[in-house]
Scaffold this motif. Sequence first.
Motif, PDB file in Angstrom:
ATOM      1  N   LEU A  81      10.241   2.048   4.592  1.00  0.00           N
ATOM      2  CA  LEU A  81      10.645   0.796   4.364  1.00  0.00           C
ATOM      3  C   LEU A  81      10.050  -0.521   3.936  1.00  0.00           C
ATOM      4  CD1 LEU A  81      13.046  -0.977   5.438  1.00  0.00           C
ATOM      5  CD2 LEU A  81      12.054  -1.607   7.436  1.00  0.00           C
ATOM      6  N   ASP A  82       9.175  -0.760   3.717  1.00  0.00           N
ATOM      7  CA  ASP A  82       8.057  -1.923   3.619  1.00  0.00           C
ATOM      8  C   ASP A  82       8.024  -1.457   1.695  1.00  0.00           C
ATOM      9  OD1 ASP A  82       7.662  -2.498   6.028  1.00  0.00           O
ATOM     10  OD2 ASP A  82       5.081  -2.107   6.157  1.00  0.00           O
ATOM     11  N   ARG A  83       7.768  -0.636   1.278  1.00  0.00           N
ATOM     12  CA  ARG A  83       7.465  -0.450  -0.247  1.00  0.00           C
ATOM     13  C   ARG A  83       8.978  -0.316  -0.882  1.00  0.00           C
ATOM     14  NH1 ARG A  83       5.840   5.531   0.372  1.00  0.00           N
ATOM     15  NH2 ARG A  83       6.857   5.965   2.147  1.00  0.00           N
ATOM     16  N   VAL A  84      10.050  -0.325  -0.061  1.00  0.00           N
ATOM     17  CA  VAL A  84      11.332  -0.014  -0.104  1.00  0.00           C
ATOM     18  C   VAL A  84      11.652  -1.661  -0.526  1.00  0.00           C
ATOM     19  CG1 VAL A  84      13.484  -0.697  -0.063  1.00  0.00           C
ATOM     20  CG2 VAL A  84      12.228   2.055  -0.029  1.00  0.00           C
ATOM     21  N   ILE A  85      11.167  -2.742   0.722  1.00  0.00           N
ATOM     22  CA  ILE A  85      10.919  -3.853   0.685  1.00  0.00           C
ATOM     23  C   ILE A  85      10.306  -4.588  -0.703  1.00  0.00           C
ATOM     24  CG2 ILE A  85      10.962  -5.999   1.632  1.00  0.00           C
ATOM     25  CD1 ILE A  85      12.902  -4.446   3.360  1.00  0.00           C
ATOM     26  N   GLY A  86       9.112  -4.134  -0.776  1.00  0.00           N
ATOM     27  CA  GLY A  86       7.732  -4.328  -1.651  1.00  0.00           C
ATOM     28  C   GLY A  86       9.085  -4.487  -3.108  1.00  0.00           C
ATOM     29  N   LEU A  87       9.622  -3.124  -3.527  1.00  0.00           N
ATOM     30  CA  LEU A  87      10.126  -3.180  -5.281  1.00  0.00           C
ATOM     31  C   LEU A  87      11.173  -4.300  -5.411  1.00  0.00           C
ATOM     32  CD1 LEU A  87      10.422   1.182  -4.460  1.00  0.00           C
ATOM     33  CD2 LEU A  87       8.802  -0.307  -6.245  1.00  0.00           C
ATOM     34  N   THR A  88      11.825  -4.206  -4.158  1.00  0.00           N
ATOM     35  CA  THR A  88      13.096  -5.720  -4.046  1.00  0.00           C
ATOM     36  C   THR A  88      12.194  -6.751  -4.763  1.00  0.00           C
ATOM     37  OG1 THR A  88      13.115  -5.989  -1.846  1.00  0.00           O
ATOM     38  CG2 THR A  88      14.338  -4.106  -3.110  1.00  0.00           C
ATOM     39  N   GLY A  89      11.250  -7.311  -4.347  1.00  0.00           N
ATOM     40  CA  GLY A  89      10.239  -8.443  -5.060  1.00  0.00           C
ATOM     41  C   GLY A  89      10.760  -9.073  -3.736  1.00  0.00           C
ATOM     42  N   PRO A 106       0.423  -1.036  -0.589  1.00  0.00           N
ATOM     43  CA  PRO A 106      -0.350  -0.069  -0.139  1.00  0.00           C
ATOM     44  C   PRO A 106       0.991   1.104   0.019  1.00  0.00           C
ATOM     45  CG  PRO A 106      -1.193  -1.347   1.494  1.00  0.00           C
ATOM     46  CD  PRO A 106       0.326  -2.329   1.233  1.00  0.00           C
ATOM     47  N   GLU A 107       0.418   2.233  -0.525  1.00  0.00           N
ATOM     48  CA  GLU A 107       0.626   3.730  -1.135  1.00  0.00           C
ATOM     49  C   GLU A 107       1.447   4.101   0.922  1.00  0.00           C
ATOM     50  OE1 GLU A 107       1.605   5.800  -3.698  1.00  0.00           O
ATOM     51  OE2 GLU A 107       1.871   4.087  -5.016  1.00  0.00           O
ATOM     52  N   ASP A 108       0.286   4.189   1.713  1.00  0.00           N
ATOM     53  CA  ASP A 108       0.445   5.029   2.840  1.00  0.00           C
ATOM     54  C   ASP A 108       1.943   3.340   4.128  1.00  0.00           C
ATOM     55  OD1 ASP A 108      -1.374   2.637   3.659  1.00  0.00           O
ATOM     56  OD2 ASP A 108      -2.974   3.937   3.922  1.00  0.00           O
ATOM     57  N   ALA A 109       2.046   2.786   2.987  1.00  0.00           N
ATOM     58  CA  ALA A 109       2.826   1.940   3.958  1.00  0.00           C
ATOM     59  C   ALA A 109       4.106   2.165   3.891  1.00  0.00           C
ATOM     60  CB  ALA A 109       3.033   0.207   3.138  1.00  0.00           C
TER      61      ALA A 109
END
Length: 195
Positions: free
Chosen positions: A179-187, A173-176
């Motif tokens: 760090l969570d958004r970065v982790i998601g972007l790394t797969g 989610p955009e509002d996460a």
Amino acid sequence: MPVDPEPAARRLGGLVSSVPDGLLDAPTPCPAYTLGDLVEHVGGLSLAFAGAAVKDTGDATSQAPSGDASRLSDDWRTRIPRDLAALADAWRDPDAWTGMTKAGGVELPGEVAGLVALDELVIHGWDIARATGQPYDCDAASLEAVHGFVSQFSGPGQEEARAGLFGPVVDVPEDAPLLDRVIGLTGRDPGWSPG
């Protein structure tokens, strides 16, 4: 110096030194690596990126990335944190961020190599923390720099550029938290646990 890697290197060194022997066979958020393999990979990248900072084109920067727990030496809990500190120290020199260098057998500009090194420190710090149940926090400057770096490889049409670097993007989610958004972007799944 665009960003000081010392906080991320220190954090990763502390996590590595706290890995118990009994967990070396444990899974990690990196499906190809057990925890022991990942620790050995961190040991290898610490030497490779310290070499990249000083434009050393010898063995340390010419070899493909490591990741084999059977190659861990008896002193890995003290050696790897020490090598991570040396990596951070090497990247404090503004000259490290200029010109061309090499890491993992790949030639790349110094400023890119510095960001790749920072990405490795932050993301593998999170990986090791998750695999061992340790808390993980990241300084804001490192996290912002890594977010900018991984975002370049995360848009539509970037699948080929991501190959070998990151798995497919995990929607977060955009509002996460960042760090969570970065982790998601790394797969990786920010909710990953060893189960």
